[in-house]
Design an enzyme around this catalytic site. Sequence first.
Site, mmCIF file in Angstrom:
data_model
loop_
_atom_site.group_PDB
_atom_site.id
_atom_site.type_symbol
_atom_site.label_atom_id
_atom_site.label_comp_id
_atom_site.label_asym_id
_atom_site.label_seq_id
_atom_site.Cartn_x
_atom_site.Cartn_y
_atom_site.Cartn_z
ATOM 1 N N ASP A 65 -46.826 43.335 -18.093
ATOM 2 C CA ASP A 65 -45.496 43.672 -17.585
ATOM 3 C C ASP A 65 -44.604 42.488 -17.926
ATOM 4 O O ASP A 65 -44.782 41.394 -17.385
ATOM 5 C CB ASP A 65 -45.591 43.886 -16.069
ATOM 6 C CG ASP A 65 -44.230 44.161 -15.425
ATOM 7 O OD1 ASP A 65 -43.199 44.007 -16.115
ATOM 8 O OD2 ASP A 65 -44.221 44.517 -14.239
ATOM 9 N N HIS A 101 -38.964 47.780 -10.892
ATOM 10 C CA HIS A 101 -40.282 47.804 -11.546
ATOM 11 C C HIS A 101 -40.644 49.191 -12.075
ATOM 12 O O HIS A 101 -41.793 49.588 -12.031
ATOM 13 C CB HIS A 101 -41.349 47.363 -10.552
ATOM 14 C CG HIS A 101 -41.244 45.921 -10.129
ATOM 15 N ND1 HIS A 101 -41.693 44.884 -10.906
ATOM 16 C CD2 HIS A 101 -40.748 45.348 -8.998
ATOM 17 C CE1 HIS A 101 -41.489 43.736 -10.282
ATOM 18 N NE2 HIS A 101 -40.911 43.986 -9.108
ATOM 19 N N GLN A 146 -67.649 62.921 -26.351
ATOM 20 C CA GLN A 146 -68.301 63.976 -27.162
ATOM 21 C C GLN A 146 -69.635 63.547 -27.787
ATOM 22 O O GLN A 146 -69.973 62.369 -27.779
ATOM 23 C CB GLN A 146 -67.348 64.458 -28.270
ATOM 24 C CG GLN A 146 -65.985 64.926 -27.806
ATOM 25 C CD GLN A 146 -65.950 66.262 -27.094
ATOM 26 O OE1 GLN A 146 -65.022 66.558 -26.382
ATOM 27 N NE2 GLN A 146 -66.976 67.085 -27.264
ATOM 28 N N SER A 147 -70.353 64.542 -28.298
ATOM 29 C CA SER A 147 -71.629 64.360 -29.021
ATOM 30 C C SER A 147 -72.610 63.487 -28.237
ATOM 31 O O SER A 147 -73.006 62.416 -28.690
ATOM 32 C CB SER A 147 -71.393 63.737 -30.401
ATOM 33 O OG SER A 147 -70.479 64.489 -31.138
ATOM 34 N N GLN A 194 -42.815 38.537 -16.229
ATOM 35 C CA GLN A 194 -43.584 38.513 -14.975
ATOM 36 C C GLN A 194 -45.085 38.219 -15.131
ATOM 37 O O GLN A 194 -45.653 37.424 -14.400
ATOM 38 C CB GLN A 194 -43.363 39.854 -14.257
ATOM 39 C CG GLN A 194 -44.433 40.267 -13.293
ATOM 40 C CD GLN A 194 -44.167 41.617 -12.632
ATOM 41 O OE1 GLN A 194 -43.046 41.920 -12.250
ATOM 42 N NE2 GLN A 194 -45.200 42.407 -12.490
ATOM 43 N N LYS A 252 -48.990 43.473 -9.491
ATOM 44 C CA LYS A 252 -50.308 44.116 -9.472
ATOM 45 C C LYS A 252 -50.977 44.017 -10.837
ATOM 46 O O LYS A 252 -50.308 43.997 -11.859
ATOM 47 C CB LYS A 252 -50.136 45.596 -9.121
ATOM 48 C CG LYS A 252 -50.422 45.888 -7.673
ATOM 49 C CD LYS A 252 -51.900 45.854 -7.392
ATOM 50 C CE LYS A 252 -52.155 45.961 -5.908
ATOM 51 N NZ LYS A 252 -53.476 45.443 -5.541
ATOM 52 N N TYR A 296 -48.952 36.059 -5.012
ATOM 53 C CA TYR A 296 -48.568 37.371 -5.525
ATOM 54 C C TYR A 296 -47.662 37.252 -6.736
ATOM 55 O O TYR A 296 -46.631 36.608 -6.688
ATOM 56 C CB TYR A 296 -47.861 38.205 -4.459
ATOM 57 C CG TYR A 296 -47.551 39.575 -4.994
ATOM 58 C CD1 TYR A 296 -48.536 40.561 -4.982
ATOM 59 C CD2 TYR A 296 -46.325 39.884 -5.555
ATOM 60 C CE1 TYR A 296 -48.289 41.823 -5.506
ATOM 61 C CE2 TYR A 296 -46.071 41.143 -6.083
ATOM 62 C CZ TYR A 296 -47.053 42.102 -6.059
ATOM 63 O OH TYR A 296 -46.813 43.339 -6.576
HETATM 64 C C1 F6R Z 1 -45.806 46.673 -6.896
HETATM 65 C C2 F6R Z 1 -44.473 46.400 -7.436
HETATM 66 C C3 F6R Z 1 -43.285 46.675 -6.595
HETATM 67 C C4 F6R Z 1 -42.694 45.383 -6.062
HETATM 68 C C5 F6R Z 1 -41.472 45.660 -5.184
HETATM 69 C C6 F6R Z 1 -40.789 44.390 -4.727
HETATM 70 O O1 F6R Z 1 -46.796 46.301 -7.805
HETATM 71 O O2 F6R Z 1 -44.315 45.908 -8.522
HETATM 72 O O3 F6R Z 1 -43.570 47.571 -5.550
HETATM 73 O O4 F6R Z 1 -43.653 44.690 -5.322
HETATM 74 O O5 F6R Z 1 -40.524 46.424 -5.902
HETATM 75 O O6 F6R Z 1 -40.466 43.631 -5.830
HETATM 76 P P1 F6R Z 1 -39.650 42.262 -5.755
HETATM 77 O O7 F6R Z 1 -40.391 41.366 -4.820
HETATM 78 O O8 F6R Z 1 -39.648 41.810 -7.174
HETATM 79 O O9 F6R Z 1 -38.277 42.618 -5.253
HETATM 80 MG MG MG Z 2 -42.950 44.891 -12.790
HETATM 81 MG MG MG Z 3 -46.929 47.685 -13.624
#
Ligand code: F6R
Ligand code: MG
Ligand code: MG
Length: 375
Positions: A17, A24, A251-252, A100, A241, A238
């Site tokens: 990502d 996101h 197959q096969s 990211q 994800k 964090y």
């Molecule tokens: C989960 C994801 C989104 C962000 C959420 C908050 O993997 O990517 O749910 O966690 O949109 O994002 P921020 O902290 O960047 O505002």
């Molecule tokens: Mg993202």
């Molecule tokens: Mg993603």
Amino acid sequence: MLDIMPQKTTFSIIKADVGSIAGHQVVHPRLEEMAKESLEEAKSIGVLEDFYVTHCGDDLELIMTHRLGVDNPKVHELAWLTFNKAAEEAKNLHLYGAGQDLLVDAFAGNVRGLGPGSAEIEFQERPAEPIAVFMMDKTEPGTFNFPVYRMFADPFCSAGLIIDTAMHEGFRFEVWDIKAHRRVFFDCPEEMYDLLAFIGTKGQYVIKRVYARSGKVPEDEPVACVSTDKLSQIAGKYVGKDDPVALVRSQSGLPAMGEVLEAWSWPFMAAGWNRGSHNGPVIPVSMRDNRVSRFDGPPRAFGLGFQVGDAKLVGPVDLFDDPAFEPVRREAAELADYMRRHGPFEPHRLPMDEMEYTTMPQLMAKVKDRWEDVA
Ligand code: F6R
Ligand code: MG
Ligand code: MG
């Protein structure tokens, strides 16, 4: 006479990502164009045999074939540089979360541990080699445990386990303990209960590879491979994800493509969704719905099917683009609604130790002097 073995083929998917549109949700088309240009150049100088660039939600996905084997520094560096170029463009375009998943500045021979996720298989091509590539957004590697188990060990999903004499021999599962960094192998069907005892704990025990036991393909040659990169562990905090990817040969003497797809016919629950902190159903989607929305999800699975021949890609087919998957999508949407009504309560919200990011440490500090002993 010398028996000359044909060259092996490596099928790699490496993803990251590096920035997306409207939060996101989805990769910007310009980033995909840039990735295509970069991989085209690598193909022209012979690093790659072929490639296909796509996305799954906010993840840029580089699907590549080559002759260089798994973990090859040239291929990994190519992916790393491609993601870095795309991240620069994401910054210029003011995309959300630009760069990211690129956690370090220096590349050291392999993308593993640096943020991107990867799954790779090196194999001797069969005369016709059908491969499914599955990509998921807003969830974690262990989410693949359920469908991969169903493809290769559940006769209620894959009829071939009973009907096809080769599949009847069963499959060998390589399971990683992604917290203790160790692995163990289980032979199914005889060790099926042992396997299930571990892989039900999908945040820790993750199916990494599957091998055929019939001899239809060499026993040391994986027939499935899942990315096991755990971003939260790499970074120690964090950072998004570790949206996983997987490769499945079919197959096969291996599960038919239809059996591989049958494993997605029911909306099983997965950890991830909003803020990486909620359980929700996995929706298998076609390219048309290949982006997240409600509550930053629900978690999505997108699948492409290819034939591989002489290390070239033929296809893809958009695997979930079929009205036959409408019932699972509808059921997933209803389950999403049901789960959402729990708000901040478990089992919608993940247990404390599995939450990707949390206000608990600050909250604990705030109330630390207010606790009173009770009998
Ligand atoms: C989960 C994801 C989104 C962000 C959420 C908050 O993997 O990517 O749910 O966690 O949109 O994002 P921020 O902290 O960047 O505002
Ligand atoms: Mg993202
Ligand atoms: Mg993603």
